[in-house]
Scaffold this motif. Structure first.
Motif, PDB file in Angstrom:
ATOM      1  N   THR A 123       0.820  -1.218   0.000  1.00 42.03           N
ATOM      2  CA  THR A 123       0.000   0.000   0.000  1.00 42.03           C
ATOM      3  C   THR A 123       0.849   1.261   0.000  1.00 42.03           C
ATOM      4  N   GLY A 124       2.105   1.145   0.416  1.00 41.62           N
ATOM      5  CA  GLY A 124       2.959   2.326   0.533  1.00 41.62           C
ATOM      6  C   GLY A 124       2.740   3.113   1.808  1.00 41.62           C
ATOM      7  N   ARG A 125       1.793   2.682   2.617  1.00 44.12           N
ATOM      8  CA  ARG A 125       1.530   3.344   3.893  1.00 44.12           C
ATOM      9  C   ARG A 125       2.597   2.938   4.924  1.00 44.12           C
ATOM     10  N   ILE A 126       2.700   3.706   5.997  1.00 47.15           N
ATOM     11  CA  ILE A 126       3.536   3.302   7.122  1.00 47.15           C
ATOM     12  C   ILE A 126       2.968   2.012   7.695  1.00 47.15           C
ATOM     13  N   VAL A 127       3.836   1.059   8.013  1.00 47.62           N
ATOM     14  CA  VAL A 127       3.408  -0.216   8.591  1.00 47.62           C
ATOM     15  C   VAL A 127       3.971  -0.324  10.004  1.00 47.62           C
ATOM     16  N   ASN A 128       3.078  -0.349  10.978  1.00 51.01           N
ATOM     17  CA  ASN A 128       3.458  -0.477  12.387  1.00 51.01           C
ATOM     18  C   ASN A 128       3.249  -1.925  12.811  1.00 51.01           C
ATOM     19  N   ILE A 129       4.349  -2.628  13.056  1.00 47.47           N
ATOM     20  CA  ILE A 129       4.276  -4.045  13.430  1.00 47.47           C
ATOM     21  C   ILE A 129       4.423  -4.165  14.943  1.00 47.47           C
ATOM     22  N   LYS A 130       3.417  -4.699  15.587  1.00 42.49           N
ATOM     23  CA  LYS A 130       3.488  -4.900  17.031  1.00 42.49           C
ATOM     24  C   LYS A 130       4.211  -6.220  17.324  1.00 42.49           C
ATOM     25  N   LYS A 131       5.168  -6.171  18.208  1.00 41.91           N
ATOM     26  CA  LYS A 131       5.951  -7.358  18.553  1.00 41.91           C
ATOM     27  C   LYS A 131       5.080  -8.367  19.285  1.00 41.91           C
ATOM     28  N   ALA A 132       5.146  -9.605  18.821  1.00 44.73           N
ATOM     29  CA  ALA A 132       4.335 -10.646  19.448  1.00 44.73           C
ATOM     30  C   ALA A 132       4.748 -10.881  20.893  1.00 44.73           C
ATOM     31  N   GLN A 133       3.778 -11.332  21.680  1.00 46.81           N
ATOM     32  CA  GLN A 133       4.020 -11.633  23.085  1.00 46.81           C
ATOM     33  C   GLN A 133       4.960 -12.819  23.265  1.00 46.81           C
ATOM     34  N   PHE A 134       5.243 -13.544  22.194  1.00 47.78           N
ATOM     35  CA  PHE A 134       6.095 -14.723  22.283  1.00 47.78           C
ATOM     36  C   PHE A 134       7.441 -14.525  21.579  1.00 47.78           C
ATOM     37  N   LEU A 135       7.750 -13.296  21.158  1.00 45.27           N
ATOM     38  CA  LEU A 135       8.999 -13.022  20.456  1.00 45.27           C
ATOM     39  C   LEU A 135       9.887 -12.066  21.230  1.00 45.27           C
ATOM     40  N   SER A 136      11.177 -12.125  20.963  1.00 44.30           N
ATOM     41  CA  SER A 136      12.118 -11.142  21.510  1.00 44.30           C
ATOM     42  C   SER A 136      12.209  -9.959  20.557  1.00 44.30           C
ATOM     43  N   GLY A 137      12.811  -8.885  21.033  1.00 44.93           N
ATOM     44  CA  GLY A 137      13.052  -7.745  20.160  1.00 44.93           C
ATOM     45  C   GLY A 137      13.908  -8.119  18.966  1.00 44.93           C
ATOM     46  N   GLU A 138      14.897  -8.938  19.186  1.00 44.17           N
ATOM     47  CA  GLU A 138      15.791  -9.344  18.099  1.00 44.17           C
ATOM     48  C   GLU A 138      15.053 -10.134  17.018  1.00 44.17           C
ATOM     49  N   ASP A 139      14.018 -10.894  17.411  1.00 43.74           N
ATOM     50  CA  ASP A 139      13.249 -11.676  16.447  1.00 43.74           C
ATOM     51  C   ASP A 139      12.509 -10.805  15.433  1.00 43.74           C
ATOM     52  N   MET A 140      12.309  -9.527  15.758  1.00 43.42           N
ATOM     53  CA  MET A 140      11.533  -8.648  14.885  1.00 43.42           C
ATOM     54  C   MET A 140      12.302  -8.245  13.632  1.00 43.42           C
ATOM     55  N   GLN A 141      13.544  -8.667  13.551  1.00 43.17           N
ATOM     56  CA  GLN A 141      14.316  -8.445  12.320  1.00 43.17           C
ATOM     57  C   GLN A 141      13.571  -9.004  11.106  1.00 43.17           C
ATOM     58  N   PHE A 142      12.924 -10.133  11.277  1.00 49.56           N
ATOM     59  CA  PHE A 142      12.366 -10.845  10.131  1.00 49.56           C
ATOM     60  C   PHE A 142      11.051 -10.237   9.637  1.00 49.56           C
ATOM     61  N   PRO A 143      10.128  -9.828  10.514  1.00 48.84           N
ATOM     62  CA  PRO A 143       8.983  -9.065  10.019  1.00 48.84           C
ATOM     63  C   PRO A 143       9.401  -7.767   9.329  1.00 48.84           C
ATOM     64  N   VAL A 144      10.423  -7.091   9.865  1.00 58.06           N
ATOM     65  CA  VAL A 144      10.915  -5.868   9.217  1.00 58.06           C
ATOM     66  C   VAL A 144      11.416  -6.179   7.813  1.00 58.06           C
ATOM     67  N   LYS A 154       9.009   2.171   5.157  1.00 56.43           N
ATOM     68  CA  LYS A 154       8.357   2.930   6.239  1.00 56.43           C
ATOM     69  C   LYS A 154       7.798   1.967   7.289  1.00 56.43           C
ATOM     70  N   VAL A 155       8.698   1.507   8.151  1.00 54.75           N
ATOM     71  CA  VAL A 155       8.352   0.508   9.161  1.00 54.75           C
ATOM     72  C   VAL A 155       8.490   1.105  10.556  1.00 54.75           C
ATOM     73  N   VAL A 156       7.550   0.784  11.420  1.00 56.37           N
ATOM     74  CA  VAL A 156       7.581   1.118  12.840  1.00 56.37           C
ATOM     75  C   VAL A 156       7.417  -0.183  13.612  1.00 56.37           C
ATOM     76  N   LEU A 157       8.100  -0.311  14.745  1.00 57.17           N
ATOM     77  CA  LEU A 157       7.931  -1.482  15.607  1.00 57.17           C
ATOM     78  C   LEU A 157       7.388  -1.052  16.962  1.00 57.17           C
ATOM     79  N   THR A 158       6.522  -1.871  17.518  1.00 61.19           N
ATOM     80  CA  THR A 158       5.899  -1.552  18.809  1.00 61.19           C
ATOM     81  C   THR A 158       6.135  -2.671  19.812  1.00 61.19           C
ATOM     82  N   GLU A 159       6.635  -2.286  20.976  1.00 64.23           N
ATOM     83  CA  GLU A 159       6.804  -3.194  22.113  1.00 64.23           C
ATOM     84  C   GLU A 159       5.516  -3.223  22.930  1.00 64.23           C
ATOM     85  N   ARG A 160       5.052  -4.438  23.302  1.00 64.30           N
ATOM     86  CA  ARG A 160       3.810  -4.537  24.083  1.00 64.30           C
ATOM     87  C   ARG A 160       3.856  -5.625  25.137  1.00 64.30           C
ATOM     88  N   GLY A 161       5.087  -6.048  25.506  1.00 63.52           N
ATOM     89  CA  GLY A 161       5.218  -7.021  26.579  1.00 63.52           C
ATOM     90  C   GLY A 161       5.280  -8.449  26.078  1.00 63.52           C
TER      91      GLY A 161
END
Length: 259
Positions: A123-144, A154-161
């Protein structure tokens, strides 16, 4: 300035009710957010969900659905000149939502869903990916990488525990620093981080009194933005009331985070 570039240079705040309950609720919250934006000179993005597809029980309120929900969000966007965000759950929703929405939010449970990420990226829009409750911060490399590999930087990452046993979350703030290594803005979800998932007899509980502490701790760890669900009367909200911040408390918290 381009919205995504703003995210890289100044604090920003994603706020609004958990779910679209009515046009009147959206208008009430948006009007207050505009006041906060003008009073404090901060970037505010309006958030509301058209469908809560991951409610604990079958009979729980989900929202008005894609078509009606987007219509209501567009009214708020146009009337108050607010950037808007909402979550999508299925790949086919990305294109339709992308016609209205400035930031497509990928729910935490779905952050590894390749088709969803690819369609959001297209879509070209900003994509905000919320980190899964079962993943580490380092694991978010792959969704990015899935979004960037689909032609969208245009990627944003969100921490939610992270899950901590049953019906409980704990926040490892090291995840904020780990995710910053991917050179994307990092958001702290201050309200979902205080959830008690499924811990209130067929619905989610929470501890909204801890929201300001989550926010201030995230600031100390270098968060760029803050996600704060808010409601005029959380105790009667139709979704996530126990962890939503009372809207009269929002401006004071944002002022502290901006300082």
């Amino acid at each position: 300035m381009d919205l995504y570039k703003k995210f890289q240079t100044e604090p920003f705040f994603i706020a609004g009710p958990c779910v679209i309950e009515s046009p009147e609720l959206l208008d009430t919250v948006a009007r207050r957010l505009v006041e906060i934006r003008e009073n404090l000179g901060v970037e505010v993005i309006f958030k509301a969900s058209f469908d809560k597809a991951n409610r604990t029980s079958l009979g729980a309120f989900r929202g008005p659905g894609l078509e009606k929900g987007l219509e209501m969000i567009k009214v708020i966007k146009d009337k108050y000149n607010l950037p808007v965000t909402t979550d999508i759950h299925e790949p086919h929703q990305a294109t339709v939502a992308g016609e209205v929405i400035d930031i497509l939010q990928i729910p935490a449970f779905l952050c590894r869903q390749t088709d969803l990420l690819v369609e959001a990226a297209k879509t070209g829009r900003i994509v905000n990916i919320k980190k899964a409750q079962f993943l580490s911060g380092e694991d978010m490399q792959f969704p990015v990488e899935k979004v960037r590999g689909s032609g969208n930087d245009k990627v944003v990452l969100t921490e939610r525990g992270n899950m901590f046993g049953y019906n409980n979350l704990v926040v490892d703030f090291r995840n904020i620093r780990d995710m910053k290594a991917f050179d994307v803005p990092i958001v702290m979800d201050c309200t979902h981080a205080v959830q008690r998932p499924g811990g209130a007899g067929g619905k989610t509980g929470g501890n909204r009194e801890f929201v300001p502490y989550m926010a201030m701790a995230a600031k100390a760890w270098g968060a760029d933005g803050y996600f704060i669900e808010t409601h005029p009367n959380p105790d009667i909200a139709k979704s996530d009331g126990p962890n939503m911040l009372q809207i009269d408390e929002l401006e004071g918290l944002i002022a502290k985070l901006k300082a």
